[in-house]
Design an enzyme around this catalytic site. Sequence first.
Site, short mmCIF file in Angstrom:
data_model
loop_
_atom_site.label_atom_id
_atom_site.label_comp_id
_atom_site.label_asym_id
_atom_site.label_seq_id
_atom_site.Cartn_x
_atom_site.Cartn_y
_atom_site.Cartn_z
CE1 TYR A 142 -6.29 51.24 72.04
CE2 TYR A 142 -8.40 51.53 73.16
CZ TYR A 142 -7.01 51.52 73.19
OH TYR A 142 -6.36 51.77 74.38
CG ASP A 235 -13.25 45.02 71.41
OD1 ASP A 235 -14.14 45.38 72.22
OD2 ASP A 235 -12.08 45.43 71.46
CE LYS A 263 -14.38 52.63 75.97
NZ LYS A 263 -13.68 52.12 74.83
C1 LIG Z 1 -12.27 51.42 74.93
C2 LIG Z 1 -12.07 50.16 74.14
C3 LIG Z 1 -11.23 49.13 74.61
C4 LIG Z 1 -10.38 49.28 75.83
O1 LIG Z 1 -11.13 49.45 76.99
P1 LIG Z 1 -10.44 50.16 78.27
O2 LIG Z 1 -11.49 50.03 79.32
O3 LIG Z 1 -10.16 51.57 77.86
O4 LIG Z 1 -9.22 49.40 78.58
C5 LIG Z 1 -11.21 47.95 73.90
N1 LIG Z 1 -11.94 47.79 72.78
C6 LIG Z 1 -12.74 48.77 72.29
C7 LIG Z 1 -13.53 48.50 71.08
C8 LIG Z 1 -12.81 49.99 72.95
O5 LIG Z 1 -13.55 50.97 72.45
#
Ligand SMILES: *Cc1c(COP(=O)(O)O)cnc(C)c1O
Length: 427
Positions: A142, A235, A263
């Site tokens: 994701y 990511d 995060k």
């Molecule tokens: C949560 C997440 C995102 C998106 O971040 P948001 O702050 O929710 O937009 C992107 N990449 C990874 C791996 C994530 O866990």
Amino acid sequence: MTTNAELFERGLRVIPGGVNSPVRAFRSVGGTPYFVARAEGAHVWDVEGRRLVDLVQSYGASILGHADPRVVAAVRDAAGRGSTYGAPTEGEVLLAEALTGRYPGLEQVRLVSSGTEAAMSALRLARGVTGRATAVKFAGNYHGHSDALLAAAGSGVAEGVIGTEVVPDSAGVTAGAVADTVVLPYNVVPTLDDSVAVVCVEPVAANMGLVPPEPGFLEGLRAECDRVGALLLFDEVITGCRLAAGGATERFGVRPDVWCFGKVIGGGLPVGAFGASAEVMAELAPTGPVYQAGTLSGNPLATAAGLTVLRALDAAAYEQLETTATALATGLRLAFDAAGVEAVVPRCGPLVGLFFGTASPVDFDGAVRSVAAGRYPAFFHGMLERGVALAPGPYEVMFPSLAHTDADLELVVGAAHEVAAVLAAGG
Ligand SMILES: *Cc1c(COP(=O)(O)O)cnc(C)c1O
């Protein structure tokens, strides 16, 4: 007293599904979400006054635990000086220095307000820098909800997906928007060609449950990207500054070209960041032709919170996180074993996953098969009834924080023993 049910009913009238992010709606586990009134450390209290040991921790945005006094003081102090100016601040420089100092090769970052923005902007940058179109991503990874990356995505999106062939994942995302996105199976090193601008990967997949990289996967991606001149993007929105000071990059010793963060680095406030070498980042506006902007980017409250968190994350903190996660994973595994429930509890550093079945999945197909067994909702509700908050979706992971104590873990593991026994009895 306001009840969860009342608030949900009112929410449903004015907010689609009653929630502002889909997985909060309990769609995949059934029932009524708890509405949080306050939180402190390892615990949240719902509006009915019920205390829960919280293993959601805002999906990893809170690593010190909720309402850490240092973070609260920093945010309060920043708020008193004004919350946004439309002019640069010292806090942005300090947070950028803190990140670049932790990641060798990461020379510059641009701060944004979410992980979605970070990944979306990093993708544009990679395409702009290489002059190429194709973005490779892996099924079950994701990268937020921007159009081009919303193909075979994990997390809440995964719940609508039967296989990995569904591209795009969402109505409203045109075939054109994902035409240059290629989705491949996780943990298999692909053979690339010179149409590829960027390979986006969660270095530890944590949005299809927890799926660590197989030995050689990240190294193989590095070598393939080098061979065809593509950029490798880690990511690290979940793993960043969590798996180690230098995240998955440090832990696995593979260095990407582009990083995304979110995060943890916002300390519970809206922050994301993406970065690369100074040479690559020079392509970004205002110095380069790749446009990117944001009214609240590098927001003073968020940078104050994020900096406070990063300063608290010393070597002892990482050791403690790992010890807590190990105890949690071991305790859960023993609970399932004792009851004779087939389940695996993978752990990678401070991240803990849970799959029902006999083997840990190595890719999205495996994760989907495990979820299809349909055991998570009953486990989730059993734990919730016993005072433990897990994510209300089977594709998420557990986020033990620095605030979780032995007593918290005992409560979680004790509940797991009871719930596993209920599951074993066919409940
Ligand atoms: C949560 C997440 C995102 C998106 O971040 P948001 O702050 O929710 O937009 C992107 N990449 C990874 C791996 C994530 O866990």
